[in-house]
Design an enzyme around this catalytic site. Structure first.
Site, mmCIF file in Angstrom:
data_model
loop_
_atom_site.group_PDB
_atom_site.id
_atom_site.type_symbol
_atom_site.label_atom_id
_atom_site.label_comp_id
_atom_site.label_asym_id
_atom_site.label_seq_id
_atom_site.Cartn_x
_atom_site.Cartn_y
_atom_site.Cartn_z
ATOM 1 N N SER A 14 -10.738 -12.921 11.037
ATOM 2 C CA SER A 14 -11.020 -11.600 10.472
ATOM 3 C C SER A 14 -11.253 -10.540 11.547
ATOM 4 C CB SER A 14 -12.255 -11.674 9.569
ATOM 5 O OG SER A 14 -12.588 -10.374 9.113
ATOM 6 N N LYS A 65 -11.766 -13.728 -3.951
ATOM 7 C CA LYS A 65 -11.749 -12.408 -4.565
ATOM 8 C C LYS A 65 -11.792 -12.461 -6.093
ATOM 9 C CE LYS A 65 -9.417 -9.733 -0.945
ATOM 10 N NZ LYS A 65 -8.314 -8.790 -0.668
ATOM 11 N N ASN A 85 -13.426 -7.232 -3.649
ATOM 12 C CA ASN A 85 -13.454 -7.480 -2.201
ATOM 13 C C ASN A 85 -14.675 -6.866 -1.529
ATOM 14 O OD1 ASN A 85 -12.825 -4.718 -2.044
ATOM 15 N ND2 ASN A 85 -11.418 -5.011 -0.337
ATOM 16 N N ASP A 101 -9.499 -2.187 -1.709
ATOM 17 C CA ASP A 101 -8.108 -2.250 -1.260
ATOM 18 C C ASP A 101 -7.306 -1.085 -1.833
ATOM 19 O OD1 ASP A 101 -8.361 -4.552 0.277
ATOM 20 O OD2 ASP A 101 -7.938 -5.885 -1.409
ATOM 21 N N ALA A 151 10.858 -11.207 -11.511
ATOM 22 C CA ALA A 151 10.810 -9.945 -12.249
ATOM 23 C C ALA A 151 9.819 -9.985 -13.401
ATOM 24 C CB ALA A 151 12.199 -9.592 -12.769
ATOM 25 N N LYS A 153 6.956 -11.336 -13.497
ATOM 26 C CA LYS A 153 5.604 -11.065 -12.999
ATOM 27 C C LYS A 153 5.407 -9.567 -12.772
ATOM 28 C CE LYS A 153 2.231 -12.680 -9.589
ATOM 29 N NZ LYS A 153 2.001 -13.551 -8.397
ATOM 30 N N TYR A 215 -0.155 -6.031 8.802
ATOM 31 C CA TYR A 215 -0.670 -5.395 10.014
ATOM 32 C C TYR A 215 -0.498 -6.244 11.260
ATOM 33 C CZ TYR A 215 -4.839 -8.149 8.758
ATOM 34 O OH TYR A 215 -5.713 -9.159 8.412
#
Length: 269
Positions: A14, A65, A85, A101, A151, A153, A215
């Site tokens: 993290s 989460k 979160n 988020d 699709a 989902k 990231y």
């Protein structure tokens, strides 16, 4: 001294601790940010223990989460997203659960001059990050199109997000969606392990703002392709930064030192 932390398993990778510690140092706060790694079967005990020990706030990451929803009073956005979160223990009564988020993505876009209200946004991915981004964009006034490898989902998520529609990830379908779009968000992990992109380069155009939630690496193939056609690009570290900024401000009631947090984050990437 106030204690904040991160709840997850594993949490060794993290980047939250240096980011938050930099904020405490910049503002001269007597606070520390630590990590906790309970077993999945112990998550309820972990929340109860944190409250009993006087911990002021927790961030929550994989795989907890969804699990912590039953342990806190989740706000409306976190309930709709189906994930928490950020947990706040500073109020009266039971700890409250939030999802930063969604706000992280919005603040990352706005920081780069992107207007969300009234925009047409395409979100690639219907998993946890995709859910957060889709709800956040819709709440901020964007018209949201969700595209996912499966699709069905995407269509299921679109049924929950106001005004959204769901689609597959076929190249022709993406090109049609993006032709008149203002914002594109990659909320999948594509581009993290391999130099790949979920969006064909020829579907991109210079009027887009492209946010990639990945990231590591900071410059993904998607962002390189977007920059090549003159699009506005926003790397995933900005979303990571602003979800942490939002949590910090909720816990402390102070304006976050964004520059110090950003420097500490990027120093570790």
């Amino acid at each position: 001294m106030d204690v904040f932390g991160l709840l997850g398993n594993p949490v060794g990778h993290s980047l939250s601790p240096p980011m938050h510690d930099a904020a405490y140092e910049e503002l001269g706060l007597e606070a520390r940010y630590v990590t906790f790694e309970p077993e999945p079967s112990e998550i309820e005990d972990a929340i109860d223990g944190a409250e009993a020990l006087g911990i002021a706030g927790l961030n929550v990451t994989i795989p907890f989460k969804q699990d912590v929803l039953d342990c806190v009073e989740a706000d409306d956005l976190a309930t709709r997203i189906g994930a928490v979160n950020t947990i706040d223990f500073t109020g009266e009564g039971a700890p409250t659960g939030h999802n930063t988020d969604a706000v992280g993505a919005l603040r990352a876009l706005r920081d780069h001059g992107v207007t969300v209200d009234g925009a047409r946004a395409v979100v690639v991915g219907a998993g946890g990050a995709g859910r957060a981004v889709a709800f956040g964009l819709a709440d901020a006034g964007a018209t949201v199109e969700i595209a996912n490898r499966t699709a069905s989902k995407a269509r299921d998520l679109a049924d929950e997000v106001p005004g959204a529609t769901g689609h597959g990830l076929e190249a022709d379908a993406l090109a049609d969606l993006l032709a008149d779009a203002d914002v594109l968000v990659n909320a999948t992990s594509v581009g993290m392990e391999e130099d790949e992109t979920p969006v064909p380069a020829d579907a991109l155009h210079g009027d887009l703002a492209v946010l990639d939630a990945v990231y590591r690496p900071l410059e993904t193939r998607l962002l390189r392709d977007a920059a090549a056609v003159g699009a506005t690009t926003v790397d995933g570290a900005w979303m990571l930064l602003y979800q942490g900024v939002e949590a910090f401000e909720r816990w402390t009631g102070r304006e976050a030192p964004v520059d110090a947090m950003n420097a500490a984050l990027r120093d570790r990437l």
